[in-house]
Design a protein around this motif. Structure first.
Motif, PDB file in Angstrom:
ATOM      1  N   ALA A  68       5.547   2.085   6.594  1.00  0.00           N
ATOM      2  CA  ALA A  68       5.599   1.079   5.525  1.00  0.00           C
ATOM      3  C   ALA A  68       5.378   1.720   4.157  1.00  0.00           C
ATOM      4  O   ALA A  68       5.376   1.033   3.145  1.00  0.00           O
ATOM      5  CB  ALA A  68       4.551  -0.006   5.770  1.00  0.00           C
ATOM      6  N   GLY A  69       5.183   3.035   4.156  1.00  0.00           N
ATOM      7  CA  GLY A  69       5.048   3.761   2.892  1.00  0.00           C
ATOM      8  C   GLY A  69       3.673   3.722   2.265  1.00  0.00           C
ATOM      9  O   GLY A  69       3.494   4.168   1.138  1.00  0.00           O
ATOM     10  N   LEU A  70       2.680   3.214   2.994  1.00  0.00           N
ATOM     11  CA  LEU A  70       1.349   3.074   2.418  1.00  0.00           C
ATOM     12  C   LEU A  70       0.500   4.334   2.533  1.00  0.00           C
ATOM     13  O   LEU A  70      -0.361   4.575   1.689  1.00  0.00           O
ATOM     14  CB  LEU A  70       0.616   1.903   3.079  1.00  0.00           C
ATOM     15  CG  LEU A  70       1.242   0.537   2.810  1.00  0.00           C
ATOM     16  CD1 LEU A  70       0.643  -0.515   3.732  1.00  0.00           C
ATOM     17  CD2 LEU A  70       1.061   0.159   1.361  1.00  0.00           C
ATOM     18  N   ILE A  71       0.726   5.119   3.578  1.00  0.00           N
ATOM     19  CA  ILE A  71      -0.058   6.337   3.758  1.00  0.00           C
ATOM     20  C   ILE A  71       0.869   7.519   4.013  1.00  0.00           C
ATOM     21  O   ILE A  71       2.048   7.340   4.334  1.00  0.00           O
ATOM     22  CB  ILE A  71      -1.097   6.207   4.896  1.00  0.00           C
ATOM     23  CG1 ILE A  71      -0.422   6.046   6.260  1.00  0.00           C
ATOM     24  CG2 ILE A  71      -2.054   5.062   4.626  1.00  0.00           C
ATOM     25  CD1 ILE A  71      -1.396   6.051   7.429  1.00  0.00           C
ATOM     26  N   GLN A  72       0.308   8.710   3.868  1.00  0.00           N
ATOM     27  CA  GLN A  72       1.066   9.925   4.145  1.00  0.00           C
ATOM     28  C   GLN A  72       0.218  10.834   5.021  1.00  0.00           C
ATOM     29  O   GLN A  72      -1.008  10.733   5.025  1.00  0.00           O
ATOM     30  CB  GLN A  72       1.447  10.638   2.861  1.00  0.00           C
ATOM     31  CG  GLN A  72       0.280  11.048   2.006  1.00  0.00           C
ATOM     32  CD  GLN A  72       0.726  11.507   0.633  1.00  0.00           C
ATOM     33  OE1 GLN A  72       1.909  11.538   0.335  1.00  0.00           O
ATOM     34  NE2 GLN A  72      -0.224  11.858  -0.206  1.00  0.00           N
TER      35      GLN A  72
END
Length: 105
Positions: free
Chosen positions: A65-69
């Protein structure tokens, strides 16, 4: 070891982010990352009292979802928030999430 996929922030629809944040344990992971900057999967397994496979699933949902890496160091995966990118794309979202009272999760 395969490098985890990190979608470009501009390609992520808001509905995917909302879906990722709709699960209380994923919200707790986001809140923990906001406080600690970076953690590995084991930290959440202990803190959330969940099996490692469940925590891995939650982390995958948050990452996709693009919230963490993820950052890989040897065999360990370390996770951090994509604070600046998320804030630029969805202003105020992370501050709203981290300011929710624990009992409201």
């Amino acid at each position: 070891m395969k490098t985890p996929y990190h979608p470009p922030i501009d390609s992520i629809p808001f509905t995917r982010v909302l879906h990722a944040l709709s699960e209380p344990n994923r919200l707790k992971i986001i809140r923990c990352l906001h406080e600690n900057i970076e953690n590995n999967c084991t930290a959440y397994t202990i803190k959330l009292d969940l099996p490692k496979s469940t925590v891995s699933h939650h982390i995958k949902v948050l990452r996709e979802a693009g919230l963490i890496q993820a950052r890989i160091d040897g065999k360990e995966h370390y996770y951090s928030l994509r604070k600046e990118e998320v804030e630029n794309r969805f202003p105020g979202l992370l501050s709203a999430v981290v300011n929710v009272k624990e009992e409201d999760l």
